[in-house]
Design an enzyme around this catalytic site. Structure first.
Site, PDB file in Angstrom:
ATOM      1  N   TYR A 130       0.827  -1.207   0.000  1.00 34.41           N
ATOM      2  CA  TYR A 130       0.000   0.000   0.000  1.00 34.41           C
ATOM      3  C   TYR A 130       0.867   1.265   0.000  1.00 34.41           C
ATOM      4  O   TYR A 130       1.560   1.522   0.983  1.00 34.41           O
ATOM      5  CB  TYR A 130      -0.894   0.028   1.254  1.00 34.41           C
ATOM      6  CG  TYR A 130      -1.945  -1.051   1.310  1.00 34.41           C
ATOM      7  CD1 TYR A 130      -2.649  -1.426   0.167  1.00 34.41           C
ATOM      8  CD2 TYR A 130      -2.264  -1.693   2.505  1.00 34.41           C
ATOM      9  CE1 TYR A 130      -3.638  -2.400   0.220  1.00 34.41           C
ATOM     10  CE2 TYR A 130      -3.254  -2.666   2.564  1.00 34.41           C
ATOM     11  CZ  TYR A 130      -3.931  -3.016   1.424  1.00 34.41           C
ATOM     12  OH  TYR A 130      -4.907  -3.974   1.479  1.00 34.41           O
ATOM     13  N   LYS A 159      -0.533  -7.876  -3.071  1.00 30.07           N
ATOM     14  CA  LYS A 159      -1.935  -7.460  -2.937  1.00 30.07           C
ATOM     15  C   LYS A 159      -1.994  -5.933  -3.017  1.00 30.07           C
ATOM     16  O   LYS A 159      -1.353  -5.237  -2.221  1.00 30.07           O
ATOM     17  CB  LYS A 159      -2.459  -7.956  -1.596  1.00 30.07           C
ATOM     18  CG  LYS A 159      -3.787  -7.375  -1.212  1.00 30.07           C
ATOM     19  CD  LYS A 159      -4.319  -8.073   0.001  1.00 30.07           C
ATOM     20  CE  LYS A 159      -5.460  -7.278   0.593  1.00 30.07           C
ATOM     21  NZ  LYS A 159      -6.198  -7.987   1.595  1.00 30.07           N
TER      22      LYS A 159
HETATM   23  P1  FBP Z   1     -11.197  -5.618   2.687  1.00 29.68           P
HETATM   24  O1  FBP Z   1     -11.532  -6.425   1.464  1.00 29.68           O
HETATM   25  O2  FBP Z   1     -12.214  -5.786   3.761  1.00 29.68           O
HETATM   26  O3  FBP Z   1     -10.906  -4.183   2.351  1.00 29.68           O
HETATM   27  O4  FBP Z   1      -9.864  -6.252   3.261  1.00 29.68           O
HETATM   28  C1  FBP Z   1      -8.644  -6.109   2.620  1.00 29.68           C
HETATM   29  C2  FBP Z   1      -7.587  -5.551   3.537  1.00 29.68           C
HETATM   30  O5  FBP Z   1      -6.322  -5.505   2.940  1.00 29.68           O
HETATM   31  C3  FBP Z   1      -7.481  -6.296   4.872  1.00 29.68           C
HETATM   32  O6  FBP Z   1      -6.649  -7.402   4.792  1.00 29.68           O
HETATM   33  C4  FBP Z   1      -7.039  -5.222   5.790  1.00 29.68           C
HETATM   34  O7  FBP Z   1      -7.466  -5.391   7.086  1.00 29.68           O
HETATM   35  C5  FBP Z   1      -7.675  -4.003   5.248  1.00 29.68           C
HETATM   36  O8  FBP Z   1      -7.922  -4.223   3.882  1.00 29.68           O
HETATM   37  C6  FBP Z   1      -6.815  -2.800   5.456  1.00 29.68           C
HETATM   38  O9  FBP Z   1      -7.460  -1.712   4.913  1.00 29.68           O
HETATM   39  P2  FBP Z   1      -6.938  -0.253   5.144  1.00 29.68           P
HETATM   40  O10 FBP Z   1      -5.443  -0.310   5.194  1.00 29.68           O
HETATM   41  O11 FBP Z   1      -7.438   0.488   3.953  1.00 29.68           O
HETATM   42  O12 FBP Z   1      -7.523   0.211   6.400  1.00 29.68           O
END
Ligand code: FBP
Length: 233
Positions: A130, A159
């Site tokens: 991210y 991911k």
């Molecule tokens: P979701 O499909 O519910 O968005 O989950 C994906 C994910 O990567 C989870 O593994 C993680 O908890 C969450 O999103 C983190 O989201 P963010 O960093 O945007 O709060």
């Protein structure tokens, strides 16, 4: 097709209702929905070990995490070792790096060690990639960069988020080379929006999904999983 359930840690139980607050409900969805992996933190993997094993759904243990009570620059540090993940029966490990955060070097270093140890132990390595930090925008372009770094760091699967452009995602998939790309789901959406997104991402060449809320926050999670399967396979 991975079912993510680390949101209780990342966002808090605000994401849950009476049913999906229970990890047993998620194990059941993962099994009935024929997921090819379920993502837990080590505490759930340990306390529900028997049921996870019985479900035969491959286990992915997340090795780092942060709460959203922490404000400021994004950083997520390791709290579970590869050794512990192996002991808990993991088939793969996951780790988040916030690229562009002022702490990215620490996360890159931790991930480097994890990648070597996990591969030596025969586990697959999934990188939650991210772009996030004071000076960084999370969008189609920075996602391609994150996907590329996933390849270069030795992740088997990276991911990333999807920002609505098939063209941008195609480029991210290409940039990731032999590292497979899966897409995060984000907040629960209504109607066909989620399934349309699954269609788009598969068109762009992604390998699949690692999603949570769009499945287990739905009233009929197993049905949604079935629709997802029909698109993926
Ligand atoms: P979701 O499909 O519910 O968005 O989950 C994906 C994910 O990567 C989870 O593994 C993680 O908890 C969450 O999103 C983190 O989201 P963010 O960093 O945007 O709060």
């Amino acid at each position: 097709m991975f079912l993510a359930y680390d949101q209780g840690f990342e966002h808090g139980p605000i994401e849950f209702n009476d049913k999906n607050v229970d990890p047993l409900n998620i194990i059941e969805i993962a099994q009935k929905g024929k997921f090819t992996g379920v993502v837990f933190q080590k505490g759930i993997a340990e306390k529900y070990k028997k049921e996870i094993k019985a479900s035969k759904v491959p286990l992915i243990i997340k090795l780092n995490g942060k709460t959203n009570l922490l404000k400021g620059e994004a950083v997520s540090r390791q709290e579970c070792s590869v050794k512990e993940a192996v002991k808990l029966g993991a088939d793969a490990v996951g780790y988040t790096i916030y690229f562009g955060s002022k702490f990215e070097n620490e996360m890159i270093k931790e991930f480097g060690n994890i990648e070597e140890e996990a591969h030596a132990a025969g586990l697959a390595v999934i990188l939650w990639a991210y772009p996030r930090g004071k000076n960084v925008k999370e969008n189609g372009k920075t996602m391609a960069y994150a996907a590329r770094v996933g390849l270069e760091l030795g992740a088997d699967v990276v991911k990333i988020g999807y920002f609505g452009s098939v063209k941008d995602l195609k480029w991210a998939v290409k940039s990731a080379g032999r590292c497979k790309v899966v897409i995060a789901g984000g907040k629960k959406t209504k109607g066909m929006k989620f399934i349309n997104m699954v269609n788009d991402i598969m068109k762009a060449g992604a390998a699949g999904l690692a999603v949570g809320r769009n499945i287990w926050q739905d009233k009929q999670p197993v049905e949604v999983a079935k629709s997802v399967r029909e698109v993926i396979w």
